[in-house]
Design a protein around this motif. Sequence first.
Motif, PDB file in Angstrom:
ATOM      1  N   ASN A 180      -0.948  -5.026  -3.843  1.00 30.36           N
ATOM      2  CA  ASN A 180      -0.274  -6.276  -4.174  1.00 30.36           C
ATOM      3  C   ASN A 180      -1.028  -7.454  -3.550  1.00 30.36           C
ATOM      4  O   ASN A 180      -2.090  -7.274  -2.937  1.00 30.36           O
ATOM      5  CB  ASN A 180       1.204  -6.233  -3.754  1.00 30.36           C
ATOM      6  CG  ASN A 180       1.400  -6.101  -2.260  1.00 30.36           C
ATOM      7  OD1 ASN A 180       0.494  -6.358  -1.463  1.00 30.36           O
ATOM      8  ND2 ASN A 180       2.598  -5.690  -1.858  1.00 30.36           N
ATOM      9  N   ASN A 181      -0.480  -8.654  -3.673  1.00 33.14           N
ATOM     10  CA  ASN A 181      -1.135  -9.851  -3.141  1.00 33.14           C
ATOM     11  C   ASN A 181      -1.278  -9.833  -1.629  1.00 33.14           C
ATOM     12  O   ASN A 181      -2.085 -10.584  -1.072  1.00 33.14           O
ATOM     13  CB  ASN A 181      -0.382 -11.109  -3.581  1.00 33.14           C
ATOM     14  CG  ASN A 181      -0.512 -11.357  -5.069  1.00 33.14           C
ATOM     15  OD1 ASN A 181      -1.453 -10.878  -5.700  1.00 33.14           O
ATOM     16  ND2 ASN A 181       0.423 -12.090  -5.638  1.00 33.14           N
ATOM     17  N   ASN A 182      -0.501  -9.012  -0.963  1.00 28.26           N
ATOM     18  CA  ASN A 182      -0.585  -8.888   0.493  1.00 28.26           C
ATOM     19  C   ASN A 182      -1.559  -7.796   0.920  1.00 28.26           C
ATOM     20  O   ASN A 182      -1.689  -7.497   2.102  1.00 28.26           O
ATOM     21  CB  ASN A 182       0.793  -8.599   1.094  1.00 28.26           C
ATOM     22  CG  ASN A 182       1.770  -9.721   0.846  1.00 28.26           C
ATOM     23  OD1 ASN A 182       1.393 -10.890   0.869  1.00 28.26           O
ATOM     24  ND2 ASN A 182       3.018  -9.376   0.590  1.00 28.26           N
ATOM     25  N   GLY A 183      -2.215  -7.157  -0.050  1.00 21.21           N
ATOM     26  CA  GLY A 183      -3.158  -6.090   0.256  1.00 21.21           C
ATOM     27  C   GLY A 183      -2.507  -4.753   0.523  1.00 21.21           C
ATOM     28  O   GLY A 183      -3.170  -3.812   0.961  1.00 21.21           O
TER      29      GLY A 183
END
Length: 76
Positions: A46-49
């Motif tokens: 996701n966008n948070n890795g």
Amino acid sequence: KTEHCQTELCAVYQAMKNNKNVTMETIARPRGEEIPILFTGAPLVNNNGELIGAIESVTAITEQKKLQSYLSRSTN
């Protein structure tokens, strides 16, 4: 399915475990027919890795194997 499915040799399993793309070669046997394949597992983040899953791509390589066999016979 191949013998790699639902084992530690599964490309999706390896991709998620090691957080990197994994490509392997094997033989698929649908309806008793042998088909050489390359299969790749790729982790999805996701966008948070954070790892959220994986995706698998399968490519039949029958023609490549035939050409490889032909070239091997031609050069020996």
